[in-house]
Design a protein around this motif. Sequence first.
Motif, PDB file in Angstrom:
ATOM      1  N   ALA A 165       0.590  -1.055  -0.157  1.00 49.20           N
ATOM      2  CA  ALA A 165      -0.040  -0.192   0.065  1.00 49.20           C
ATOM      3  C   ALA A 165       0.780   1.100  -0.209  1.00 49.20           C
ATOM      4  O   ALA A 165       0.530   2.309  -0.675  1.00 49.20           O
ATOM      5  CB  ALA A 165      -0.854  -0.004   1.079  1.00 49.20           C
ATOM      6  N   ALA A 166       1.973   1.304   0.670  1.00 50.50           N
ATOM      7  CA  ALA A 166       2.988   2.468   0.788  1.00 50.50           C
ATOM      8  C   ALA A 166       3.558   2.477  -0.603  1.00 50.50           C
ATOM      9  O   ALA A 166       3.823   3.698  -0.960  1.00 50.50           O
ATOM     10  CB  ALA A 166       3.822   2.143   1.745  1.00 50.50           C
ATOM     11  N   ALA A 167       3.913   1.471  -1.098  1.00 49.31           N
ATOM     12  CA  ALA A 167       4.416   1.435  -2.513  1.00 49.31           C
ATOM     13  C   ALA A 167       3.392   2.032  -3.612  1.00 49.31           C
ATOM     14  O   ALA A 167       3.918   2.840  -4.387  1.00 49.31           O
ATOM     15  CB  ALA A 167       5.002   0.197  -3.091  1.00 49.31           C
ATOM     16  N   GLU A 168       2.331   1.647  -3.540  1.00 43.81           N
ATOM     17  CA  GLU A 168       1.362   2.204  -4.460  1.00 43.81           C
ATOM     18  C   GLU A 168       1.151   3.660  -4.246  1.00 43.81           C
ATOM     19  O   GLU A 168       1.163   4.381  -5.106  1.00 43.81           O
ATOM     20  CB  GLU A 168      -0.026   1.440  -4.260  1.00 43.81           C
ATOM     21  N   ARG A 169       1.152   4.247  -3.028  1.00 45.65           N
ATOM     22  CA  ARG A 169       1.037   5.563  -2.848  1.00 45.65           C
ATOM     23  C   ARG A 169       2.371   6.373  -3.202  1.00 45.65           C
ATOM     24  O   ARG A 169       2.225   7.529  -3.723  1.00 45.65           O
ATOM     25  CB  ARG A 169       0.885   5.816  -1.124  1.00 45.65           C
ATOM     26  N   TYR A 170       3.411   5.761  -2.923  1.00 42.35           N
ATOM     27  CA  TYR A 170       4.729   6.360  -3.545  1.00 42.35           C
ATOM     28  C   TYR A 170       4.589   6.550  -4.940  1.00 42.35           C
ATOM     29  O   TYR A 170       5.071   7.668  -5.288  1.00 42.35           O
ATOM     30  CB  TYR A 170       5.767   5.164  -2.946  1.00 42.35           C
ATOM     31  N   PHE A 171       4.363   5.498  -5.819  1.00 47.42           N
ATOM     32  CA  PHE A 171       4.052   5.730  -7.045  1.00 47.42           C
ATOM     33  C   PHE A 171       3.083   6.625  -7.591  1.00 47.42           C
ATOM     34  O   PHE A 171       3.178   7.410  -8.549  1.00 47.42           O
ATOM     35  CB  PHE A 171       4.230   4.317  -7.846  1.00 47.42           C
ATOM     36  N   GLU A 172       2.175   6.705  -6.755  1.00 49.81           N
ATOM     37  CA  GLU A 172       0.907   7.732  -7.578  1.00 49.81           C
ATOM     38  C   GLU A 172       1.671   9.053  -7.193  1.00 49.81           C
ATOM     39  O   GLU A 172       1.173   9.912  -7.839  1.00 49.81           O
ATOM     40  CB  GLU A 172      -0.360   7.386  -6.297  1.00 49.81           C
ATOM     41  N   LEU A 183      10.011   5.682 -13.367  1.00 48.69           N
ATOM     42  CA  LEU A 183       9.213   4.654 -12.725  1.00 48.69           C
ATOM     43  C   LEU A 183       8.994   3.407 -13.291  1.00 48.69           C
ATOM     44  O   LEU A 183       8.701   2.554 -12.528  1.00 48.69           O
ATOM     45  CB  LEU A 183       7.948   5.257 -12.209  1.00 48.69           C
ATOM     46  N   VAL A 184       9.416   3.421 -14.584  1.00 47.78           N
ATOM     47  CA  VAL A 184       8.898   2.065 -15.178  1.00 47.78           C
ATOM     48  C   VAL A 184       9.495   0.843 -14.875  1.00 47.78           C
ATOM     49  O   VAL A 184       8.960  -0.355 -14.519  1.00 47.78           O
ATOM     50  CB  VAL A 184       9.277   2.372 -16.976  1.00 47.78           C
ATOM     51  N   VAL A 185      10.876   0.999 -14.633  1.00 50.27           N
ATOM     52  CA  VAL A 185      11.671  -0.111 -14.323  1.00 50.27           C
ATOM     53  C   VAL A 185      11.237  -0.680 -12.628  1.00 50.27           C
ATOM     54  O   VAL A 185      11.149  -2.061 -12.616  1.00 50.27           O
ATOM     55  CB  VAL A 185      13.236  -0.136 -14.223  1.00 50.27           C
ATOM     56  N   ASP A 186      11.075   0.274 -11.986  1.00 50.69           N
ATOM     57  CA  ASP A 186      10.714  -0.235 -10.665  1.00 50.69           C
ATOM     58  C   ASP A 186       9.275  -0.776 -10.492  1.00 50.69           C
ATOM     59  O   ASP A 186       9.121  -1.755  -9.828  1.00 50.69           O
ATOM     60  CB  ASP A 186      10.883   1.062  -9.625  1.00 50.69           C
ATOM     61  N   GLY A 202      -2.050  -0.230 -13.438  1.00 48.92           N
ATOM     62  CA  GLY A 202      -2.653   0.982 -13.766  1.00 48.92           C
ATOM     63  C   GLY A 202      -1.236   2.313 -13.706  1.00 48.92           C
ATOM     64  O   GLY A 202      -1.253   2.861 -14.482  1.00 48.92           O
ATOM     65  N   HIS A 203      -0.656   2.237 -12.562  1.00 52.39           N
ATOM     66  CA  HIS A 203       0.467   3.162 -12.359  1.00 52.39           C
ATOM     67  C   HIS A 203       1.450   3.003 -13.734  1.00 52.39           C
ATOM     68  O   HIS A 203       2.086   4.084 -14.276  1.00 52.39           O
ATOM     69  CB  HIS A 203       1.156   3.199 -11.143  1.00 52.39           C
ATOM     70  N   LEU A 204       1.836   1.808 -14.014  1.00 50.78           N
ATOM     71  CA  LEU A 204       2.616   1.367 -15.173  1.00 50.78           C
ATOM     72  C   LEU A 204       2.249   1.818 -16.180  1.00 50.78           C
ATOM     73  O   LEU A 204       2.722   2.262 -17.196  1.00 50.78           O
ATOM     74  CB  LEU A 204       2.953  -0.402 -15.104  1.00 50.78           C
ATOM     75  N   MET A 205       0.879   1.538 -16.574  1.00 47.65           N
ATOM     76  CA  MET A 205       0.119   1.878 -17.846  1.00 47.65           C
ATOM     77  C   MET A 205       0.368   3.595 -18.116  1.00 47.65           C
ATOM     78  O   MET A 205       0.478   3.900 -19.038  1.00 47.65           O
ATOM     79  CB  MET A 205      -1.154   1.562 -17.707  1.00 47.65           C
TER      80      MET A 205
END
Length: 1013
Positions: A165-172, A183-186, A202-205
């Motif tokens: 959840a923290a990682a999702e928020r981080y990328f968001e 961000l793509v590779v991570d 979705g973040h990757l897309m």
Amino acid sequence: MSGREDGALRFNILGPLEGWLGGTRLRLGGAIQERVLTTLLLEPGRVVPVSRLVQAAWDDDPPATAPHQIRKAVADLRRRLPDGGGVILTDGPGYRAVLDEGELDLTEFDTHLREAGRAAAEDQLPAAVDALRRALALWRGSVLGGVGGALIEAAGTALEERRLAAAERYFELRLGLGEAGDLVVDLRNLIAQQPLRESLRGHLMLALYRTGQQAAALEEYQRVRDLLLEELGIDPGPRLSGLYEAILREAPELAAPGFEAPSAPVPPPRPAPGEPAPRGDWSRTPCTLPYDLSDFSGRQRELDELLTCVKGGAERGGRHGGLVAIDGMGGSGKTSLAVRAAHQVAGDFPDGQLYLDLRGFTPGESPVSPATALDALLRALGTPDERIPDDVEGRAALWRSALAARRLLLLFDNATDVGQVLPLLPAAPSCLVLVTSRARLVDLDGADWLSIGPMSHVDSTLLIREILGAARVSAEPEATCELVHLCGRLPLALRIVAARLRNRPRWTVEYLVDRLRDETRRLEELSAGDRSVAATLHLSYQAMDERHRAAFRVLGLHPGADLDVYVAGALLGVAAREAEDVLERLLDVHLLQQPDIGYYRFHDLVRTFAQSQGSAATEEEDAVAVRRLLDYCVTVSETACELLFPGRKRRLTGIAVYEGERPALAEEAEAGRWLEREHGGLIAAVSLAYRCGLDRHAVWLTRNVVFWLNSRGQFEEFRDVGRIAVAAARRLEDVALLSVSLSNLGVACWKLGDFDEGLAVAREGRDVAVRLGDQHTEAHGESTIGLLLTVVGRYADALPHLERALELERALDIPWSEAQTLTNLSTLYAQWGRYEEAADAARRALTLHRGLRDRDNHVMALTDLAFALAGLERYEEAETALRQARALCDVSSPAGDVALTLALSAEVAERLGAGEEASEFAANALELAGASRSPTRQAKVENLVGGLYRRRGEAERALALHTHAHELASAIRYRAEEARALLGAADAAEALGETGRAREHRAAEEELRASMG
């Protein structure tokens, strides 16, 4: 200066366990020590019971000595850690880890997450990103490297979910700041670990699209869509689908730094309640029933009962008519049940089927007024606007007139009270009306009522299976069973958890169960989208007046399962009659259940909700209510124990006598019934007292309840509350209370075969009593020490303690205690082979029992006499004593004691030639011994019955019993029975021709006898 101050202490559990002191890595011991320490560090500052540490160390297969080994592991950790006694504290029934800021990576992780949350709330996105980056950098892998056992693995899975959840928020947030290519590779690396995580995809897309890779972004969608179809048979959710469509049309908002993925396409607006949807000629046959759930499961009994009511109403009111009111707590599935029934009988109502949500308990909305409801209903029948009157009376008259010649089914859902429903009722006897409400509409004249509660366990499991699939349920039957229990068999809760598991295919049922075990977070877990158990209950709560809301919250402080009017009166500080009125009101709105006349019960989830309604402003009021409750518990249990156990010493408690209304306990039978009913609540009250710092209440309430627990053979509960009492007395620094508490705990340890702890606490209690000059407690301690030394085979050491106890008890003139000690002395002499002295001690105990009302110890004195007589081969006299003992036993007698009496009866009957009777005694003895939860009793019984089978020539059965008895006895160091089991196993093995095995058993028995002296 402590070792902890010499360098920076640091623990890392977000990966393999590490302990550091400055730059030096600490040696933490073996696997058990690591699992114990990890479990404590997962809940820093919170008490972790020994039972939970046992589960963490050995999963579901702990050794008999597990609690003792846990204590040894804790002692070892304290030696290995700098200031170990300050890091791991003993607290009540368990231990807790006490750490300073910066000494644990988990707390640092939590700190960074809070920092990120505050920064994001203040629109300081770069600071929030930095805090999340520091939080995620702490992770080194799975907790304990993934080898921590089921309990730690479940906790690790919960932490992993927080990391994701923290990682999702981080990328968001980084996407919100305009980043993309970096961000793509991570994101690809993280998705490789979590391929079904739609938010990450979705973040990757979006990152790919913003870097000019539209085709790659669309390919990611196809990849996750194929994976979801293959793994789960479902399509991507609306958020990801919306993003896919936006990328296809190259939506301009995707380029904005603050992009929010589009929601699912908005469905066309629903018709207003009661208004017809545009499908066909509604003026002829309107139907506005909601769809019938395709996965509707269970509730067959309630559905049959509802259809029976419908049929009964038709027979009374016409071919098809009737009025049925369905009530139940929020989330119990009233609407689903009513809709299912409505669809099943819809064919009987050719003029239409109308549904109207009266919104009596709808979030953010006011109940529909009768005028508005009638307007909607008339329009549903095609009534023109100009013909609908403005006033309620006119609309009601027109409504009844319109239905006069029609056969309609009407489903009025979510009614708040009778006043909302009465104007809507048709006069036509051919119409069927179904009404659902959270309150019992007792004033709805002429109605059939159907109250529904939680689903049955079978139906609950069926519902989960229907939603989740048979394979996942069958793979984890025990976890599914606990999931049903934690959801309280409430359909709304069951649907929420089943949906969460279905949408999280990597989650196991056990993982979700572990999340739900934390009662403080359970309601938070039981929410999904707009559905929430807490929100549903809150509507019922808000519908009450302030007086009843306050009473509901205070009653939620009661820690036990059931409460009566006296307990409620104590909590609320009112008379019993007023308390009953409050309880009945809460019962009517289904915030309480009634398991029996005069008793009330919270549904588990409702109790949790009630306890969540407290605030800082109510803390002082709550504390006063809890003290009143505990005063009540101590006062009434004192009265009950004085009636049931008249030989015990009366002591001043120092606690104010509760002056409110109390149950009238004037006779022994009344006291017994009260304790039988209330002992579970009293045990819970002991823990409540300790948690609230009311240590004196904890000690004295424990003293009362353990008398009952001991008499009923509930030894584990006896030990648990005994330990709490000892911890409370230590915290109170009252040596007199400590002495009494230690003395009682020693008895519980003997019953459970925990002889090391039993001897330690009995000796400490005796020594404290000597210092205080409390000869009564000193005598009890000496008697317990003598008994414990007897069972470990130290007969010569045990004898002086029992003799000292008898000397004190005679001087103090306490025949009740003297008789108990004499039975202990008889046991000692019998195991020593000194049968004449054993018989003499038992006879002296029986002489005292003539003037006592102590049935259970009377039974044991008769049994001890029979043991001595059997040792002297005077079997007819032994049978006479045993017959008297059996006559005193009933279903309330301790199972282990009755088992021992029956096992000896089997041996004596066999000696006297009554083989059939002996077989019956033996079978019953084994059954009761297994149910007794007392390894000391079970080992002795199995040896006795094993000897019977051996003499009959049934060597295989004998060997199995002696072998199991040896396992039990050796695990708790019950030397006398351990030796007897070895000798019996040797004889049985020899009879089977296993001479080598027989020699091994005999050699072990001789060595053991030699060590016993």
